[in-house]
Design a protein around this motif. Structure first.
Motif, PDB file in Angstrom:
ATOM      1  N   ASN A   1      -0.424  -2.949   2.451  1.00 54.81           N
ATOM      2  CA  ASN A   1       0.456  -3.440   3.874  1.00 54.81           C
ATOM      3  C   ASN A   1       1.362  -2.431   3.692  1.00 54.81           C
ATOM      4  O   ASN A   1       2.417  -1.526   3.406  1.00 54.81           O
ATOM      5  CB  ASN A   1       1.524  -4.627   3.558  1.00 54.81           C
ATOM      6  CG  ASN A   1       0.385  -5.729   3.301  1.00 54.81           C
ATOM      7  OD1 ASN A   1      -0.870  -5.721   3.795  1.00 54.81           O
ATOM      8  ND2 ASN A   1       1.076  -6.665   1.913  1.00 54.81           N
TER       9      ASN A   1
ATOM     10  N   LEU B   1      -5.746  -5.082  -4.420  1.00 53.63           N
ATOM     11  CA  LEU B   1      -6.487  -4.121  -4.758  1.00 53.63           C
ATOM     12  C   LEU B   1      -5.946  -2.805  -4.164  1.00 53.63           C
ATOM     13  O   LEU B   1      -6.388  -1.665  -5.041  1.00 53.63           O
ATOM     14  CB  LEU B   1      -8.107  -5.058  -3.824  1.00 53.63           C
ATOM     15  CG  LEU B   1      -8.306  -5.570  -4.294  1.00 53.63           C
ATOM     16  CD1 LEU B   1     -10.136  -6.449  -3.563  1.00 53.63           C
ATOM     17  CD2 LEU B   1      -8.720  -5.809  -6.167  1.00 53.63           C
ATOM     18  N   TYR B   2      -5.166  -2.553  -3.242  1.00 50.73           N
ATOM     19  CA  TYR B   2      -4.696  -1.254  -3.278  1.00 50.73           C
ATOM     20  C   TYR B   2      -3.908  -0.931  -4.086  1.00 50.73           C
ATOM     21  O   TYR B   2      -4.022   0.709  -4.498  1.00 50.73           O
ATOM     22  CB  TYR B   2      -3.372  -1.025  -2.046  1.00 50.73           C
ATOM     23  CG  TYR B   2      -3.196  -0.327  -1.516  1.00 50.73           C
ATOM     24  CD1 TYR B   2      -1.668   0.355  -1.940  1.00 50.73           C
ATOM     25  CD2 TYR B   2      -3.717   1.009  -0.884  1.00 50.73           C
ATOM     26  CE1 TYR B   2      -0.819   1.481  -1.921  1.00 50.73           C
ATOM     27  CE2 TYR B   2      -2.648   2.664  -1.008  1.00 50.73           C
ATOM     28  CZ  TYR B   2      -1.136   2.308  -1.330  1.00 50.73           C
ATOM     29  OH  TYR B   2      -0.829   3.619  -1.022  1.00 50.73           O
TER      30      TYR B   2
ATOM     31  N   ASP C   1      -6.116   0.937  -6.507  1.00 50.82           N
ATOM     32  CA  ASP C   1      -7.206   1.608  -6.444  1.00 50.82           C
ATOM     33  C   ASP C   1      -5.556   2.924  -6.488  1.00 50.82           C
ATOM     34  O   ASP C   1      -6.106   3.801  -6.663  1.00 50.82           O
ATOM     35  CB  ASP C   1      -7.271   1.795  -4.694  1.00 50.82           C
ATOM     36  CG  ASP C   1      -8.521   1.062  -4.358  1.00 50.82           C
ATOM     37  OD1 ASP C   1      -8.993   0.201  -5.235  1.00 50.82           O
ATOM     38  OD2 ASP C   1      -9.048   0.700  -3.705  1.00 50.82           O
TER      39      ASP C   1
ATOM     40  N   ASN D   1      -7.956  -3.737   0.113  1.00 57.77           N
ATOM     41  CA  ASN D   1      -7.048  -2.178  -0.144  1.00 57.77           C
ATOM     42  C   ASN D   1      -6.824  -1.571   0.663  1.00 57.77           C
ATOM     43  O   ASN D   1      -6.633  -0.209   0.216  1.00 57.77           O
ATOM     44  CB  ASN D   1      -8.765  -2.039  -1.382  1.00 57.77           C
ATOM     45  CG  ASN D   1      -9.785  -1.655  -0.354  1.00 57.77           C
ATOM     46  OD1 ASN D   1      -9.744  -2.020   0.738  1.00 57.77           O
ATOM     47  ND2 ASN D   1     -10.695  -0.417  -0.499  1.00 57.77           N
TER      48      ASN D   1
ATOM     49  N   GLN E   1       3.032  -5.652  -2.276  1.00 60.08           N
ATOM     50  CA  GLN E   1       1.519  -5.418  -1.617  1.00 60.08           C
ATOM     51  C   GLN E   1       0.638  -6.048  -1.872  1.00 60.08           C
ATOM     52  O   GLN E   1       0.357  -6.291  -3.191  1.00 60.08           O
ATOM     53  CB  GLN E   1       1.997  -3.838  -2.602  1.00 60.08           C
ATOM     54  CG  GLN E   1       1.156  -3.374  -1.634  1.00 60.08           C
ATOM     55  CD  GLN E   1       1.185  -2.889  -0.489  1.00 60.08           C
ATOM     56  OE1 GLN E   1       0.132  -3.549   0.414  1.00 60.08           O
ATOM     57  NE2 GLN E   1       2.189  -1.670   0.541  1.00 60.08           N
ATOM     58  N   LYS E   2      -0.369  -5.125  -1.482  1.00 55.86           N
ATOM     59  CA  LYS E   2      -1.927  -6.140  -1.272  1.00 55.86           C
ATOM     60  C   LYS E   2      -2.875  -5.195  -2.920  1.00 55.86           C
ATOM     61  O   LYS E   2      -2.527  -4.355  -3.416  1.00 55.86           O
ATOM     62  CB  LYS E   2      -2.984  -5.630  -0.260  1.00 55.86           C
ATOM     63  CG  LYS E   2      -2.983  -5.398   0.921  1.00 55.86           C
ATOM     64  CD  LYS E   2      -3.167  -6.451   0.928  1.00 55.86           C
ATOM     65  CE  LYS E   2      -3.739  -7.128   2.112  1.00 55.86           C
ATOM     66  NZ  LYS E   2      -2.744  -7.606   2.806  1.00 55.86           N
TER      67      LYS E   2
END
Lengths: 83, 83
Positions: B31, A38-39, A42, B28, A35-36
């Motif tokens: 995916n 930075l995501y 957050d 951010n 998964q990203k």
């Protein structure tokens, strides 16, 4: 960015639901592998500050420092997507 | 479960940020490829009913029916994780 090795050391509890390889064992719990980064930061911070509420994730996130979160995000994003 | 083909037809707007192959172009933004289908349903519904708030996702989700959400979740979860 965080340190994946430190993140791995911190991820034992997370792995119980999200899988040791970041592929969740529970159908409505998200996969985290690939998964990203930075995501992930957050999302965990949103659980920690209450903008996202979840009976399982909120207490989990409450115990995490910014550094923990950065390391966990670095770790899970470094795992191969799809396991 | 939803219909991935119908989901694909509905996913044009989503793909603008989450990528035509479900790998986001924006650091951010998550995916979606290979993500858990039920998690995607829960997340989109949370944006629609306001338990999750996001300036971009909330209006996007507001326009979706339960069937749309099921189809979109089926579509993105069917994409190969990692693109």
């Amino acid at each position: 960015a965080g340190d994946p090795a430190k993140g791995k050391a911190k991820a034992t509890t997370c792995a119980a639901c999200h899988g040791a390889n970041g592929i969740s064992m529970i159908p409505n719990y998200p996969n985290l592998a690939g998964q990203k980064e930075l995501y992930l930061v957050d999302a965990i911070k949103a659980y920690r500050d209450g903008t996202r509420k979840n009976p399982v994730m909120s207490p989990m996130a409450a115990a995490l420092s910014d550094e923990d979160i950065a390391n966990l995000a670095a770790y899970f994003s470094s795992l191969p997507a799809g396991g």
